[in-house]
Design a protein around this motif. Structure first.
Motif, PDB file in Angstrom:
ATOM      1  N   VAL A   1      42.448  43.777  39.295  1.00 43.40           N
ATOM      2  CA  VAL A   1      43.406  44.880  39.464  1.00 43.40           C
ATOM      3  C   VAL A   1      42.680  46.219  39.493  1.00 43.40           C
ATOM      4  O   VAL A   1      42.989  47.087  40.318  1.00 43.40           O
ATOM      5  CB  VAL A   1      44.472  44.851  38.344  1.00 43.40           C
ATOM      6  CG1 VAL A   1      45.306  46.133  38.360  1.00 43.40           C
ATOM      7  CG2 VAL A   1      45.377  43.634  38.510  1.00 43.40           C
ATOM      8  N   ARG A   2      41.693  46.416  38.620  1.00 39.89           N
ATOM      9  CA  ARG A   2      40.941  47.675  38.609  1.00 39.89           C
ATOM     10  C   ARG A   2      40.200  47.880  39.914  1.00 39.89           C
ATOM     11  O   ARG A   2      40.049  49.001  40.389  1.00 39.89           O
ATOM     12  CB  ARG A   2      39.938  47.665  37.459  1.00 39.89           C
ATOM     13  CG  ARG A   2      40.431  48.176  36.097  1.00 39.89           C
ATOM     14  CD  ARG A   2      41.824  47.789  35.777  1.00 39.89           C
ATOM     15  NE  ARG A   2      42.250  48.203  34.433  1.00 39.89           N
ATOM     16  CZ  ARG A   2      43.161  47.544  33.768  1.00 39.89           C
ATOM     17  NH1 ARG A   2      43.704  46.455  34.274  1.00 39.89           N
ATOM     18  NH2 ARG A   2      43.567  47.975  32.594  1.00 39.89           N
ATOM     19  N   ARG A   3      39.730  46.797  40.513  1.00 41.97           N
ATOM     20  CA  ARG A   3      39.022  46.902  41.788  1.00 41.97           C
ATOM     21  C   ARG A   3      39.990  47.154  42.944  1.00 41.97           C
ATOM     22  O   ARG A   3      39.664  47.851  43.906  1.00 41.97           O
ATOM     23  CB  ARG A   3      38.234  45.619  42.051  1.00 41.97           C
ATOM     24  CG  ARG A   3      37.043  45.440  41.127  1.00 41.97           C
ATOM     25  CD  ARG A   3      36.635  43.985  40.991  1.00 41.97           C
ATOM     26  NE  ARG A   3      36.333  43.380  42.292  1.00 41.97           N
ATOM     27  CZ  ARG A   3      36.184  42.074  42.469  1.00 41.97           C
ATOM     28  NH1 ARG A   3      36.321  41.237  41.448  1.00 41.97           N
ATOM     29  NH2 ARG A   3      35.910  41.594  43.660  1.00 41.97           N
TER      30      ARG A   3
ATOM     31  N   ASP B   1      50.047  51.595  40.916  1.00 44.17           N
ATOM     32  CA  ASP B   1      49.259  50.873  41.919  1.00 44.17           C
ATOM     33  C   ASP B   1      48.345  49.833  41.280  1.00 44.17           C
ATOM     34  O   ASP B   1      47.328  50.172  40.683  1.00 44.17           O
ATOM     35  CB  ASP B   1      48.428  51.893  42.712  1.00 44.17           C
ATOM     36  CG  ASP B   1      47.517  51.237  43.733  1.00 44.17           C
ATOM     37  OD1 ASP B   1      47.758  50.076  44.073  1.00 44.17           O
ATOM     38  OD2 ASP B   1      46.564  51.900  44.186  1.00 44.17           O
ATOM     39  N   PHE B   2      48.701  48.552  41.462  1.00 44.33           N
ATOM     40  CA  PHE B   2      47.851  47.450  41.014  1.00 44.33           C
ATOM     41  C   PHE B   2      47.094  46.829  42.198  1.00 44.33           C
ATOM     42  O   PHE B   2      46.416  45.823  42.047  1.00 44.33           O
ATOM     43  CB  PHE B   2      48.697  46.365  40.354  1.00 44.33           C
ATOM     44  CG  PHE B   2      49.678  46.885  39.338  1.00 44.33           C
ATOM     45  CD1 PHE B   2      49.281  47.811  38.387  1.00 44.33           C
ATOM     46  CD2 PHE B   2      50.993  46.461  39.330  1.00 44.33           C
ATOM     47  CE1 PHE B   2      50.171  48.308  37.451  1.00 44.33           C
ATOM     48  CE2 PHE B   2      51.895  46.949  38.392  1.00 44.33           C
ATOM     49  CZ  PHE B   2      51.488  47.867  37.448  1.00 44.33           C
ATOM     50  N   GLY B   3      47.235  47.447  43.368  1.00 41.97           N
ATOM     51  CA  GLY B   3      46.679  46.920  44.620  1.00 41.97           C
ATOM     52  C   GLY B   3      47.733  47.026  45.705  1.00 41.97           C
ATOM     53  O   GLY B   3      47.935  46.115  46.505  1.00 41.97           O
TER      54      GLY B   3
ATOM     55  N   GLY C   1      49.502  43.008  43.544  1.00 39.91           N
ATOM     56  CA  GLY C   1      48.110  43.083  43.131  1.00 39.91           C
ATOM     57  C   GLY C   1      47.532  41.705  42.908  1.00 39.91           C
ATOM     58  O   GLY C   1      48.243  40.698  42.968  1.00 39.91           O
ATOM     59  N   PRO C   2      46.229  41.620  42.643  1.00 40.03           N
ATOM     60  CA  PRO C   2      45.547  40.334  42.510  1.00 40.03           C
ATOM     61  C   PRO C   2      45.459  39.844  41.066  1.00 40.03           C
ATOM     62  O   PRO C   2      45.803  40.564  40.125  1.00 40.03           O
ATOM     63  CB  PRO C   2      44.148  40.667  43.036  1.00 40.03           C
ATOM     64  CG  PRO C   2      43.945  42.088  42.573  1.00 40.03           C
ATOM     65  CD  PRO C   2      45.297  42.752  42.676  1.00 40.03           C
TER      66      PRO C   2
END
Length: 372
Positions: A156-158, A189-191, A232-233
């Motif tokens: 998620v951070r990426r 925003d998580f992706g 997100g992932p």
């Protein structure tokens, strides 16, 4: 140059490198969409995953930056049956091979993708090695242990953006402006896919996008009209800090629309549980049933985990959507809150627009909040 895919169960497949010729270990997943490969390649939810595309011919209409769902692709690798060396589309700005090279994304063409997908469907999602060589004997056994031990970390951070961003409204014939938007929406925003932002903009919303490291207090302080929790992932249950922040958002009185990973995090925040699907739902043809109306919508999906509907407290939320194929949960309506969550993608891209009306339902939730 020859390329090989070695799955953690020992199954091996041969093809040719497209893009950079380097070795890597990744989680291997598949997508059944028949078009929209550029949107798939740039979907942040694929962070840390190598994607097998089931449609046999990929790249035939080139690439167009306008169709990208993020600033750059974050997937580990792309695996296809045949890569078209000729692109035919008036909008094309280049070919897929050069695109992969530009962003250092390895790929394999000439792969028996049907056989790979059969392995994933029978044994479940597996890790795999992409390499330019074959391994034998003890070296192969040691490598298989490494492949099995691989885990996607900090996805998620990426995947999420690193800075707060502002997106003014764009729709309704110019009636809404940055100074006078219809609504102000905070997007956690998580992706997030780009079309998620566009879907809000064209409905007159000014969108403020917050990175995944943002605290709930920072999102709540400007008093937005609504909050969108993005896709997100990764494994949602591992995102303990995010679950805590989502819980604080839940405790506010602001309307919330949660999509995909956001849907899972919201469920975890109120005490429900998630579980890993055998091989996930990834494609543009997943049927979901609206339990209240009985109507079935064809949806776009990209997730490897689902919420256990039986673990949700019936005093907190009612199941709203269910997957027709396997009966897994696809959405909740929260009973004492103005919160709607769905597992699928109403913004699609690629995929059908059957469920885009859910953004209008979110608009109605924010309108009702103004009237209170």
């Amino acid at each position: 140059m020859d390329a090989y895919l070695l799955l953690e169960n020992g199954a091996e497949f041969h093809g040719c490198f497209i893009g950079p010729e380097r070795e890597l270990i990744s989680e291997i997943v598949f997508n059944t969409s028949m078009s929209g490969y550029l949107e798939l390649v740039t979907d942040p939810s694929y962070t840390g995953q190598a994607v097998v595309l089931s449609y046999p011919l990929i790249g035939n209409y080139g690439v167009c930056r306008e169709d990208m769902e993020s600033e750059r692709p974050l997937l580990s690798a792309l695996l296809v049956r045949e890569l078209s060396e000729l692109e035919s589309n008036w909008r094309s700005e280049g070919n897929l091979r050069d695109f992969l090279i530009r962003y250092d994304i390895p790929g394999i063409s000439g792969l028996d993708t049907r056989a790979v997908i059969k392995q994933l469907r029978e044994h479940g999602t597996m890790n795999g090695l992409i390499s330019g060589r074959q391994y034998e004997g003890e070296e192969r056994e040691a490598l298989l242990r490494r492949i099995r031990d691989y885990r996607v970390r900090d996805a998620v951070r990426r995947a999420g953006r690193k800075e707060i961003s502002e997106y003014p409204p764009s729709g309704d014939g110019g009636a809404w402006t940055a100074e006078r938007p219809r609504f102000r929406v905070a997007l956690f925003d998580f992706g997030a896919k780009q079309n998620m932002i566009r879907s809000l903009q064209k409905r007159g919303c000014h969108v403020t996008l917050y990175p995944p490291a943002t605290r709930a207090e920072s999102i709540l302080r400007p008093a937005p009209d609504g909050i969108l929790l993005s896709n997100g992932p990764g494994d949602p249950a591992e995102e303990r800090e995010l679950i805590g922040e989502v819980r604080r958002l839940y405790e506010s009185e602001i309307p919330i629309f949660a999509i995909c990973l956001g849907h899972q995090l919201m469920a975890l925040a109120v005490g429900a549980k998630t579980y890993r699907l055998k091989y996930g739902h990834r494609g543009g043809n997943q049927p979901v049933k609206d339990i209240e109306s009985g109507r079935v919508y064809i949806s776009s999906q990209n997730h490897g985990y689902a919420v256990d509907a039986k673990s949700m407290d019936p005093e907190i939320a009612a199941e709203l959507f269910r997957n027709v194929n396997d009966g897994s949960n696809e959405g909740f309506r929260y009973l004492r809150k103005r919160i709607l969550s769905v597992q699928f993608h109403p913004e699609a891209c690629p995929g059908p627009g059957d469920s885009a009306f859910l953004f209008d339902r979110f608009m109605d939730m924010m309108e009702a909040g103004h009237e209170r």
